[in-house]
Scaffold this active site. Structure first.
Site, mmCIF file in Angstrom:
data_model
loop_
_atom_site.group_PDB
_atom_site.id
_atom_site.type_symbol
_atom_site.label_atom_id
_atom_site.label_comp_id
_atom_site.label_asym_id
_atom_site.label_seq_id
_atom_site.Cartn_x
_atom_site.Cartn_y
_atom_site.Cartn_z
ATOM 1 N N HIS A 55 23.850 -18.999 -54.757
ATOM 2 C CA HIS A 55 23.965 -17.800 -55.981
ATOM 3 C C HIS A 55 25.536 -17.798 -55.529
ATOM 4 O O HIS A 55 25.736 -16.815 -56.324
ATOM 5 C CB HIS A 55 23.444 -16.810 -55.184
ATOM 6 C CG HIS A 55 22.121 -17.133 -55.315
ATOM 7 N ND1 HIS A 55 21.352 -16.515 -56.265
ATOM 8 C CD2 HIS A 55 21.232 -17.029 -53.920
ATOM 9 C CE1 HIS A 55 20.165 -16.426 -55.796
ATOM 10 N NE2 HIS A 55 19.773 -16.820 -54.664
ATOM 11 N N SER A 86 21.213 -13.206 -51.829
ATOM 12 C CA SER A 86 19.998 -13.499 -52.761
ATOM 13 C C SER A 86 19.763 -11.999 -52.986
ATOM 14 O O SER A 86 19.274 -11.556 -54.877
ATOM 15 C CB SER A 86 19.210 -14.774 -53.084
ATOM 16 O OG SER A 86 17.987 -13.976 -52.009
ATOM 17 N N LYS A 143 20.547 -23.923 -59.709
ATOM 18 C CA LYS A 143 20.655 -21.919 -60.287
ATOM 19 C C LYS A 143 21.409 -22.204 -60.934
ATOM 20 O O LYS A 143 21.689 -22.531 -62.595
ATOM 21 C CB LYS A 143 21.257 -21.076 -59.427
ATOM 22 C CG LYS A 143 19.789 -21.113 -58.066
ATOM 23 C CD LYS A 143 20.068 -20.324 -57.328
ATOM 24 C CE LYS A 143 19.256 -19.620 -56.461
ATOM 25 N NZ LYS A 143 18.238 -20.829 -55.649
#
Length: 398
Positions: free
Chosen positions: A213, A185, A244
């Site tokens: 991610h 990240s 996310k």
């Protein structure tokens, strides 16, 4: 009441402020998007959300959340095994498992819990866990709760990983699990999963990845880092988030073989002792998967936006971490200067936050920019112009 304790805490806070490391929260008053509004009424271009696909305020996702509220209520007031399981939870588990290429999945209230509740139920003192040195805090904390023997290999270093595998085998580990972020990240580094899989097979080890991610946009159809690296369907355990790219709300999952998921349902403490994922999030997440399985348009636009911004910000004179991921670390190295740059670009209408110790190692301060499919070219052009102006004013670029 102990006044000494509170004085100690205040001293710690004063020290953080004096070092220029204090993390202040900036408040926005609008949904996530390419442009957000702050409490002073200004509109700024948002370059620091995990809203990779722009789905946090997508009309179809919001409508699905409303419909789930109407049909399934606001909350379950229960954990899953008592009376907190609805049909939308089972449907989402089946869908996310299929999406990432696994047999089954289990939902958690937060992605942090997915990692926090993973290792202790599956591995014991006779086993080994091998972890990348830069793995996410949730992975580190989850491993701490487990009694398995632990190894840590240098970040993204396959030779050092093989050393750990050899040592674990030499110590007679019953089962060995290698666990890594799919995408890291802070740097946007993409794990070499194809090569790691080869090493794991050589030493009869399991391979697990955190896809927070990556899910939704990495790989040609957005299935994740394992699709990007050509090992889709060959990962033993996958953890991920709906907070996310997959909608941006909250909630996490672990996907794996049915035996793994069943044991987690029996023994994973965050699952057994935390309230059920809200029905509105489950319903909205199903709509997200409908969108992503129907078209790759969003991940394709994200890919194009990322390539343009990476080229443009380097041409402006800034150093970035190399790669292709929409996480673009603009390296400043000095924490105070990173804070100053973040403050100045906000004044120029760009919202991007400085990262420094302890979030990243000392001397590695940066502005972490995150590109989204919701950004248009004009947003990115304005961002590069603001970075360039601020960088020159602060003496960071020529």
């Amino acid at each position: 009441m102990s006044q000494a304790f509170y004085q100690h805490l205040q001293s710690e806070l004063d020290g953080i402020r004096a070092a220029g490391l204090y993390k202040a929260e900036r408040i926005i008053t609008t949904p996530q998007g390419a442009v957000v509004q702050t409490t002073d009424g200004r509109e700024v271009i948002n370059l620091c959300a995990n809203n990779y696909l722009g789905l946090s305020s997508h009309p179809q996702v919001i409508e699905a959340a409303h419909e789930a509220l109407r049909t399934h209520g606001f909350g379950l007031s229960s954990v899953r095994f008592i009376c907190g399981t609805q049909d939308v939870h089972k449907e989402l588990e089946a869908r996310i498992a299929r999406f990432v290429g696994c047999e089954d999945a289990i939902l958690y209230a937060a992605a942090f819990d997915a990692n926090g509740g993973l290792f202790e139920p599956l591995l014991g003192e006779q086993d080994a866990i091998i972890s990348d040195a830069l793995n996410h805090a949730s992975i580190i904390d989850g491993i701490r709760l487990c009694k398995a023997q632990r190894w840590r290999y240098e970040h993204n270093n396959l030779d050092d990983l093989e050393r750990c595998l050899r040592e674990a085998k030499a110590k007679g580990a019953r089962h060995t699990l290698v666990f890594t972020d799919g995408v890291f990240s802070m740097d946007g580094t993409i794990a070499q999963l194809d090569k790691i899989r080869v090493l794991c097979d050589r030493y009869d080890a399991l391979l697990g990845i955190d896809e927070c991610h990556a899910s939704g946009f990495m790989g040609k159809t957005g299935r994740g880092t394992h699709e990007h690296r050509g090992v889709f369907g060959k990962i033993d355990i996958i953890t991920g988030t709906f907070g996310k790219a997959l909608g941006g709300a909250s909630g996490g999952f672990t996907a794996a073989r049915k035996e793994v998921v069943e044991l987690l349902r029996q023994r994973s403490r965050p699952y057994l002792f935390s309230n059920t994922l809200a029905p509105s999030i489950a319903g909205a997440s199903l709509a997200v998967l409908d969108l992503l399985e129907g078209s790759t348009a969003l991940r394709d636009k994200l890919e194009a936006n990322t390539a343009w911004f990476r080229d443009a910000i380097q041409a402006a004179g800034f150093e970035i971490k190399p790669g292709t991921h929409p996480i673009v670390p603009i390296m400043i190295y000095d924490a105070v200067k990173a804070q100053a740059l973040s403050k100045r670009i906000l004044e120029l209408g760009i919202y991007a936050v400085g990262f420094f110790f302890p979030v990243v190692p000392k001397g590695q301060a940066r502005i972490r920019v995150q590109i989204s499919a919701v950004h248009e070219r004009e947003h990115l052009e304005k961002a590069v112009a603001a970075f360039t102006q601020a960088g020159r004013e602060l003496g960071l670029v020529k």
